[in-house]
Design an enzyme around this catalytic site. Structure first.
Site, PDB file in Angstrom:
ATOM      1  N   ARG A  69      46.802  53.370  66.116  1.00 21.03           N
ATOM      2  CA  ARG A  69      46.998  52.771  64.791  1.00 21.03           C
ATOM      3  C   ARG A  69      47.346  51.290  64.884  1.00 21.03           C
ATOM      4  O   ARG A  69      47.098  50.524  63.965  1.00 21.03           O
ATOM      5  CB  ARG A  69      48.079  53.548  64.017  1.00 21.03           C
ATOM      6  CG  ARG A  69      48.366  52.939  62.663  1.00 21.03           C
ATOM      7  CD  ARG A  69      49.104  53.831  61.673  1.00 21.03           C
ATOM      8  NE  ARG A  69      49.992  54.823  62.194  1.00 21.03           N
ATOM      9  CZ  ARG A  69      51.223  54.588  62.671  1.00 21.03           C
ATOM     10  NH1 ARG A  69      51.697  53.356  62.710  1.00 21.03           N
ATOM     11  NH2 ARG A  69      51.956  55.591  63.116  1.00 21.03           N
ATOM     12  N   TYR A 122      39.505  39.500  40.828  1.00 24.44           N
ATOM     13  CA  TYR A 122      38.793  40.771  41.064  1.00 24.44           C
ATOM     14  C   TYR A 122      39.535  41.887  40.331  1.00 24.44           C
ATOM     15  O   TYR A 122      40.740  42.050  40.510  1.00 24.44           O
ATOM     16  CB  TYR A 122      38.781  40.997  42.578  1.00 24.44           C
ATOM     17  CG  TYR A 122      38.182  42.285  43.067  1.00 24.44           C
ATOM     18  CD1 TYR A 122      36.827  42.549  42.897  1.00 24.44           C
ATOM     19  CD2 TYR A 122      38.962  43.204  43.745  1.00 24.44           C
ATOM     20  CE1 TYR A 122      36.284  43.727  43.383  1.00 24.44           C
ATOM     21  CE2 TYR A 122      38.426  44.383  44.237  1.00 24.44           C
ATOM     22  CZ  TYR A 122      37.081  44.637  44.047  1.00 24.44           C
ATOM     23  OH  TYR A 122      36.543  45.793  44.531  1.00 24.44           O
ATOM     24  N   ASP A 194      42.294  35.073  47.639  1.00 28.72           N
ATOM     25  CA  ASP A 194      41.156  35.943  47.966  1.00 28.72           C
ATOM     26  C   ASP A 194      39.967  35.021  48.229  1.00 28.72           C
ATOM     27  O   ASP A 194      39.444  34.385  47.311  1.00 28.72           O
ATOM     28  CB  ASP A 194      40.887  36.903  46.795  1.00 28.72           C
ATOM     29  CG  ASP A 194      39.803  37.929  47.115  1.00 28.72           C
ATOM     30  OD1 ASP A 194      38.903  37.616  47.923  1.00 28.72           O
ATOM     31  OD2 ASP A 194      39.854  39.039  46.544  1.00 28.72           O
ATOM     32  N   LYS A 219      31.855  42.521  52.439  1.00 28.96           N
ATOM     33  CA  LYS A 219      30.813  41.690  51.839  1.00 28.96           C
ATOM     34  C   LYS A 219      30.013  40.962  52.937  1.00 28.96           C
ATOM     35  O   LYS A 219      29.181  41.573  53.558  1.00 28.96           O
ATOM     36  CB  LYS A 219      31.423  40.732  50.821  1.00 28.96           C
ATOM     37  CG  LYS A 219      32.343  41.429  49.794  1.00 28.96           C
ATOM     38  CD  LYS A 219      31.601  42.321  48.823  1.00 28.96           C
ATOM     39  CE  LYS A 219      32.486  43.292  48.057  1.00 28.96           C
ATOM     40  NZ  LYS A 219      33.561  42.725  47.275  1.00 28.96           N
TER      41      LYS A 219
HETATM   42  C1  LIG Z   1      34.749  43.498  46.803  1.00 29.69           C
HETATM   43  C2  LIG Z   1      35.910  42.619  46.649  1.00 29.69           C
HETATM   44  C3  LIG Z   1      37.180  43.033  47.044  1.00 29.69           C
HETATM   45  C4  LIG Z   1      37.454  44.424  47.542  1.00 29.69           C
HETATM   46  O1  LIG Z   1      36.757  44.730  48.692  1.00 29.69           O
HETATM   47  P1  LIG Z   1      36.370  46.259  49.044  1.00 29.69           P
HETATM   48  O2  LIG Z   1      36.043  46.183  50.486  1.00 29.69           O
HETATM   49  O3  LIG Z   1      35.225  46.606  48.151  1.00 29.69           O
HETATM   50  O4  LIG Z   1      37.579  47.089  48.789  1.00 29.69           O
HETATM   51  C5  LIG Z   1      38.224  42.141  46.915  1.00 29.69           C
HETATM   52  N1  LIG Z   1      38.027  40.910  46.414  1.00 29.69           N
HETATM   53  C6  LIG Z   1      36.816  40.482  46.012  1.00 29.69           C
HETATM   54  C7  LIG Z   1      36.666  39.107  45.474  1.00 29.69           C
HETATM   55  C8  LIG Z   1      35.721  41.326  46.111  1.00 29.69           C
HETATM   56  O5  LIG Z   1      34.534  40.919  45.683  1.00 29.69           O
END
Ligand SMILES: *Cc1c(COP(=O)(O)O)cnc(C)c1O
Length: 401
Positions: A69, A122, A194, A219
Site C-alpha cells: 500500500r 469540476y 486542479d 486524462k
Molecule cells: C476528470 C477530472 C477529475 C477527476 O478525475 P477522475 O480520474 O475522472 O476521477 C478532476 N478534475 C478535473 C478537472 C477533471 O476533468
C-alpha cells in the site's frame, strides 16, 4: 530511476534539477534500463507483502519498500516522473483524479475551517465540499473564477485554503494564478490547484506559487481512455500534510493502472502537441460557423482569458466548449445522435474525439451562466482534422435539416 527515499512511505521525491527539456523528460525521466535487465520498460510490480531480511530491518523499516500500500518500484517511478515534470517536491498517486482532489482537500482542513472554491470547479469537487466537507464542519465559499486580486475580500479569519482550476474544464474561465498565489501567501492560506486541463507539460504550477497541484492522470497522462488514476504533487512546505493524509486514508492506486500511466507518459509531449494544433484549428473554424454562437477556448484571441493563457501557459490541450444558437431538443438530438467520429461520453484526454452536452445553470452559485443555447464540450483527439471537421460540419447541418 532516481533512488527511492527510505522513509518507508510511498511518496517519492522528484529531481527538479534535471537539465532536460520536458519532451526528453517524459521519455527518459525516472527510467533506468540498467536496473531492469536492459529492458526499456520496467515490469509491473504487483504485491502486498514486502519481506525484511532481519529483525533490525523490520524494526526500523529501513528499506525503500515496506508494504504494498505504501508503494512499489512501479509507483515510485511514476511519482518521481510527475514530481519532476510539475516542478514540485513530492508526488503521491491516488486511484482516480477525484480521489486526488479529496485527499488533497482533507490534508489541509479541520472542523471550523472555511475554504475558497472556484465556482467553475469540476462538479464532483463541488459535491465533495457540499456533502462531505460540510458534514465535517468545513464551510465552502464559492467565488467568481475571474476575481483575481479581488479574492482577498472573501477571506475570513478561519479561511484555510484557496482552490483553483484554470481553465474551468467545462466553462473555460481563466484564473490569474500568480495573483491568487500572492493573496494566498499574504493571508497564510494554502493554494491548491486542479491542473488537469494543461497537464504537467503546459502549466508549471510551482513556478506560479501554487502549493499543491492535482492531476486527473486519467486524462492526458494515461492518454488512452483505458484506466483511472490521479496524482497530488506538493511543494516542500505542503508535502508532509499530503503524505499524512494519503497514509491515514489508505490511498493506494493499482499497479496495473500505474504502469499504464507510465506507458502513456512517454508519449505525452507528442500527443499534446497534436491536441493543441488540432483543437485550435477546429475552434477557429467553429467560431465562423453560422450555427455556433460562441467558442470558449483560451488559446483563441477572442477568449476573455486569452491574455492570461498567453502569459502563463505553454500550450493548449484538446478540450474546449462551444455554445450553439438556441435550438430544440429534437434538433440537438439529430445533431448528436448521428456523429461518426465524435463519441458522446464523459472524461477526456484519450486519443479519441468526444462531444458532450452540459448545463451548469443549476449548480453555479457565485456566478451566472447567461448563455441561452446548448453548451457542448468537445475533446479534439488525434484523428485527422479534415475528417473531424467533416463530422462536425455534417452534424451542424443536421441541426437545420
Ligand atoms: C476528470 C477530472 C477529475 C477527476 O478525475 P477522475 O480520474 O475522472 O476521477 C478532476 N478534475 C478535473 C478537472 C477533471 O476533468
Amino acid at each position: 530511476m532516481t533512488k527511492p527515499d527510505n522513509s518507508g512511505t510511498a511518496a517519492h521525491t522528484g529531481s527538479p534539477a534535471e537539465p532536460w527539456h520536458p519532451a526528453t523528460q517524459v521519455v527518459h525521466g525516472s527510467r533506468d534500463p540498467s536496473k531492469t535487465a536492459g529492458f526499456v520498460n520496467a515490469p509491473v510490480y504487483r504485491g502486498s507483502t514486502v519481506l525484511f531480511p532481519t529483525l533490525d530491518k523490520i524494526t526500523t523499516r529501513d528499506q525503500p519498500f515496506t508494504y504494498g500500500r505504501r508503494g512499489n518500484p512501479t509507483s515510485f517511478e511514476l511519482e518521481s516522473a510527475i514530481a519532476a515534470l510539475e516542478g514540485g517536491h513530492r508526488t503521491i498517486l491516488t486511484s482516480s483524479g477525484y480521489q486526488a482532489v479529496t485527499t488533497a482537500l482533507l490534508a489541509f482542513v479541520e472542523a471550523g475551517d472555511n475554504i475558497l472554491m472556484t465556482d467553475s470547479v469540476y462538479q464532483p469537487t463541488r459535491a465533495f465540499c457540499d456533502k462531505m466537507l460540510a458534514k465535517l464542519g468545513v464551510t465552502t465559499t464559492y467565488y467568481d473564477p475571474t476575481l483575481g486580486i479581488g479574492l482577498a475580500s472573501l477571506i475570513k479569519p478561519n479561511t484555510r485554503l484557496v482552490f483553483t482550476e484554470s481553465p474551468g474544464s467545462q466553462t473555460f474561465e481563466m484564473q490569474d494564478i500568480p495573483a491568487i498565489s500572492t493573496i494566498a501567501k499574504a493571508h497564510n492560506l494554502w493554494h491548491l490547484m486542479d491542473n488537469t486541463w494543461a497537464s504537467p507539460l503546459y502549466f508549471k504550477p510551482f513556478q506560479h506559487g501554487v502549493d499543491v497541484s492535482i492531476q486527473a492522470l486519467t486524462k492526458y497522462v494515461v492518454g488512452h481512455s483505458d484506466c483511472m488514476l490521479g496524482s497530488v504533487t506538493s511543494n516542500a512546505r505542503a508535502a508532509s500534510y499530503v503524505n499524512a493524509a494519503k497514509e491515514t486514508l489508505g490511498t493506494c492506486p493499482g499497479s496495473e493502472e500505474t504502469w499504464l500511466a507510465l506507458r502513456g507518459l512517454r508519449t505525452l509531449d507528442v500527443r499534446l502537441a497534436r491536441h493543441h494544433v488540432s483543437s485550435v484549428a477546429i475552434a477557429q473554424w467553429l467560431g465562423s460557423h453560422p450555427a455556433v454562437a460562441k467558442v470558449l477556448h483560451p488559446a483563441l484571441p477572442s477568449h476573455p482569458g486569452h491574455a492570461l493563457w498567453k502569459r502563463d501557459f505553454l500550450g493548449s490541450s484538446g478540450l474546449f466548449t462551444i455554445i450553439l444558437h438556441p435550438v430544440s431538443r429534437t434538433q440537438l438530438a439529430a445533431m448528436l445522435d448521428g456523429m461518426a467520429l465524435f463519441g458522446m461520453g464523459y472524461s477526456w484526454g484519450g486519443f479519441e474525439s468526444l462531444i458532450v452536452p452540459f448545463d451548469p445553470t443549476s449548480y453555479r452559485t457565485a456566478t451566472r451562466w447567461s448563455n441561452h443555447g446548448p453548451a457542448l464540450r468537445l475533446h479534439i483527439g488525434l484523428e485527422d482534422v479534415t475528417d473531424l471537421k467533416a463530422d462536425l460540419a455534417a452534424a451542424l447541418d443536421r441541426l437545420t435539416a
